[in-house]
Motif scaffolding. Structure first.
Motif, PDB file in Angstrom:
ATOM      1  N   ASP A 173       0.833  -1.203   0.000  1.00  0.00           N
ATOM      2  CA  ASP A 173       0.000   0.000   0.000  1.00  0.00           C
ATOM      3  C   ASP A 173       0.871   1.258   0.000  1.00  0.00           C
ATOM      4  O   ASP A 173       1.910   1.311   0.667  1.00  0.00           O
ATOM      5  CB  ASP A 173      -0.884  -0.032   1.257  1.00  0.00           C
ATOM      6  CG  ASP A 173      -1.742   1.200   1.403  1.00  0.00           C
ATOM      7  OD1 ASP A 173      -2.737   1.321   0.689  1.00  0.00           O
ATOM      8  OD2 ASP A 173      -1.376   2.069   2.231  1.00  0.00           O
ATOM      9  N   ASP A 174       0.456   2.276  -0.763  1.00  0.00           N
ATOM     10  CA  ASP A 174       1.232   3.517  -0.882  1.00  0.00           C
ATOM     11  C   ASP A 174       1.478   4.191   0.470  1.00  0.00           C
ATOM     12  O   ASP A 174       2.579   4.671   0.747  1.00  0.00           O
ATOM     13  CB  ASP A 174       0.520   4.508  -1.821  1.00  0.00           C
ATOM     14  CG  ASP A 174       0.386   3.969  -3.235  1.00  0.00           C
ATOM     15  OD1 ASP A 174       1.197   3.100  -3.615  1.00  0.00           O
ATOM     16  OD2 ASP A 174      -0.523   4.416  -3.955  1.00  0.00           O
ATOM     17  N   GLU A 175       0.443   4.249   1.294  1.00  0.00           N
ATOM     18  CA  GLU A 175       0.561   4.889   2.618  1.00  0.00           C
ATOM     19  C   GLU A 175       1.571   4.153   3.491  1.00  0.00           C
ATOM     20  O   GLU A 175       2.361   4.772   4.206  1.00  0.00           O
ATOM     21  CB  GLU A 175      -0.802   4.927   3.321  1.00  0.00           C
ATOM     22  CG  GLU A 175      -1.811   5.889   2.706  1.00  0.00           C
ATOM     23  CD  GLU A 175      -1.608   7.325   3.193  1.00  0.00           C
ATOM     24  OE1 GLU A 175      -0.795   7.542   4.110  1.00  0.00           O
ATOM     25  OE2 GLU A 175      -2.287   8.218   2.639  1.00  0.00           O
ATOM     26  N   LYS A 176       1.531   2.832   3.422  1.00  0.00           N
ATOM     27  CA  LYS A 176       2.469   2.038   4.233  1.00  0.00           C
ATOM     28  C   LYS A 176       3.912   2.233   3.762  1.00  0.00           C
ATOM     29  O   LYS A 176       4.834   2.326   4.584  1.00  0.00           O
ATOM     30  CB  LYS A 176       2.078   0.560   4.201  1.00  0.00           C
ATOM     31  CG  LYS A 176       0.789   0.280   4.967  1.00  0.00           C
ATOM     32  CD  LYS A 176       0.415  -1.198   4.921  1.00  0.00           C
ATOM     33  CE  LYS A 176      -0.851  -1.444   5.751  1.00  0.00           C
ATOM     34  NZ  LYS A 176      -1.270  -2.864   5.706  1.00  0.00           N
ATOM     35  N   LEU A 177       4.094   2.316   2.457  1.00  0.00           N
ATOM     36  CA  LEU A 177       5.431   2.585   1.929  1.00  0.00           C
ATOM     37  C   LEU A 177       5.913   3.970   2.366  1.00  0.00           C
ATOM     38  O   LEU A 177       7.084   4.151   2.716  1.00  0.00           O
ATOM     39  CB  LEU A 177       5.426   2.487   0.398  1.00  0.00           C
ATOM     40  CG  LEU A 177       5.372   1.071  -0.185  1.00  0.00           C
ATOM     41  CD1 LEU A 177       5.033   1.118  -1.665  1.00  0.00           C
ATOM     42  CD2 LEU A 177       6.684   0.335   0.039  1.00  0.00           C
ATOM     43  N   ALA A 178       4.995   4.937   2.371  1.00  0.00           N
ATOM     44  CA  ALA A 178       5.357   6.298   2.799  1.00  0.00           C
ATOM     45  C   ALA A 178       5.748   6.314   4.280  1.00  0.00           C
ATOM     46  O   ALA A 178       6.700   6.995   4.667  1.00  0.00           O
ATOM     47  CB  ALA A 178       4.192   7.255   2.540  1.00  0.00           C
ATOM     48  N   GLU A 179       5.038   5.554   5.104  1.00  0.00           N
ATOM     49  CA  GLU A 179       5.387   5.485   6.533  1.00  0.00           C
ATOM     50  C   GLU A 179       6.750   4.829   6.725  1.00  0.00           C
ATOM     51  O   GLU A 179       7.538   5.252   7.581  1.00  0.00           O
ATOM     52  CB  GLU A 179       4.307   4.726   7.304  1.00  0.00           C
ATOM     53  CG  GLU A 179       3.035   5.525   7.533  1.00  0.00           C
ATOM     54  CD  GLU A 179       2.027   4.785   8.392  1.00  0.00           C
ATOM     55  OE1 GLU A 179       2.432   4.194   9.405  1.00  0.00           O
ATOM     56  OE2 GLU A 179       0.830   4.791   8.036  1.00  0.00           O
ATOM     57  N   ASN A 180       7.031   3.795   5.947  1.00  0.00           N
ATOM     58  CA  ASN A 180       8.353   3.169   6.008  1.00  0.00           C
ATOM     59  C   ASN A 180       9.444   4.165   5.608  1.00  0.00           C
ATOM     60  O   ASN A 180      10.511   4.237   6.233  1.00  0.00           O
ATOM     61  CB  ASN A 180       8.408   1.951   5.084  1.00  0.00           C
ATOM     62  CG  ASN A 180       7.725   0.728   5.675  1.00  0.00           C
ATOM     63  OD1 ASN A 180       7.307   0.740   6.833  1.00  0.00           O
ATOM     64  ND2 ASN A 180       7.606  -0.317   4.896  1.00  0.00           N
ATOM     65  N   ALA A 181       9.151   4.950   4.549  1.00  0.00           N
ATOM     66  CA  ALA A 181      10.114   5.957   4.094  1.00  0.00           C
ATOM     67  C   ALA A 181      10.371   6.989   5.190  1.00  0.00           C
ATOM     68  O   ALA A 181      11.521   7.389   5.417  1.00  0.00           O
ATOM     69  CB  ALA A 181       9.589   6.641   2.832  1.00  0.00           C
ATOM     70  N   GLU A 182       9.328   7.394   5.868  1.00  0.00           N
ATOM     71  CA  GLU A 182       9.481   8.374   6.953  1.00  0.00           C
ATOM     72  C   GLU A 182      10.326   7.816   8.093  1.00  0.00           C
ATOM     73  O   GLU A 182      11.119   8.540   8.696  1.00  0.00           O
ATOM     74  CB  GLU A 182       8.112   8.791   7.480  1.00  0.00           C
ATOM     75  CG  GLU A 182       7.369   9.731   6.543  1.00  0.00           C
ATOM     76  CD  GLU A 182       6.053  10.213   7.134  1.00  0.00           C
ATOM     77  OE1 GLU A 182       5.536   9.553   8.065  1.00  0.00           O
ATOM     78  OE2 GLU A 182       5.542  11.245   6.676  1.00  0.00           O
TER      79      GLU A 182
END
Length: 216
Positions: A173-182
């Motif tokens: 999921d895009d949101e989950k990838l963004a949280e991992n990136a953060e």
């Protein structure tokens, strides 16, 4: 943080959209470019382990270098085990030692074998940032360590002012990838003397796809 969550999500979406279909699931990666940092000074270089809140997307390959209780605990979890005797065999074959270092993402090792690991595998594991997680020789439950490693990425700042890190896979999921990136970005920022002011730019890409800049 100077990077807005939605901007990270947008970059993730664009990176995935611009990636051509492949016959394998691509890793989603990030590159953090730094500025105003003198890497000739050892104190400005670092190695980090970051636990991704949503995991890596695919399980890493983990090997356990041990005898006795630790080896038995590893076998119960279905992990590959390298015994002390096999370790000594690797000393006779640099080619096999190199292949072993490349094959696995993480190593766990029983403490008594660390001197041999340093002698026979150190030159192959060290440059790849894969030196083992050391455990006591009497440890009988490796599950908590293995579960943490399955969500962990190792990153380092060495000779160039850029840090690369996998943050998941393209089917996440895009949101989950963004949280991992953060999580990765915040870990890097916390190691910098002037924090986010030393972050020049951040890019997201898939394994084979073009890089997409995260706008501020």
């Amino acid at each position: 943080m100077a990077f807005d969550r939605q901007k990270v999500v947008e970059a993730v979406k664009e990176a995935k959209a611009r990636a051509k279909p492949r016959n394998f699931t691509q890793t989603v990666e990030m590159a953090v470019n730094l500025k105003d940092i003198d890497l000739r000074k050892p104190e400005n270089r670092f190695k980090l382990e970051v636990v991704l809140p949503h995991g890596r997307g695919k399980e890493p390959k983990i090997a356990v270098i041990a005898d006795g209780a630790v080896a038995e605990a590893a076998k119960r979890l279905g992990l590959d085990v390298i015994s002390g005797e096999q370790l000594e065999e690797l000393a006779k074959s640099p080619r096999e030692a190199r292949k072993l270092a490349k094959r696995y993402d993480f190593f766990i090792a029983a403490a008594p074998l660390m001197p041999k690991i340093g002698r026979y595998l150190g030159r192959y594991l060290g440059p790849r940032n894969k030196m083992p997680q050391v455990v006591p020789p009497t440890l009988t439950n490796l599950e908590p360590i293995v579960n943490r490693l399955k969500k962990t990425v190792r990153i380092q700042l060495k000779n160039n002012p850029v840090v690369h890190a996998p943050i998941g896979t393209e089917d996440m999921d895009d949101e989950k990838l963004a949280e991992n990136a953060e999580a990765v970005l915040n870990a890097i920022i916390n190691k910098l003397e002037r924090g986010e002011n030393q972050v020049k730019s951040v890019y997201i890409k898939t394994t084979m796809g073009p890089a997409v800049k995260v706008e501020r």
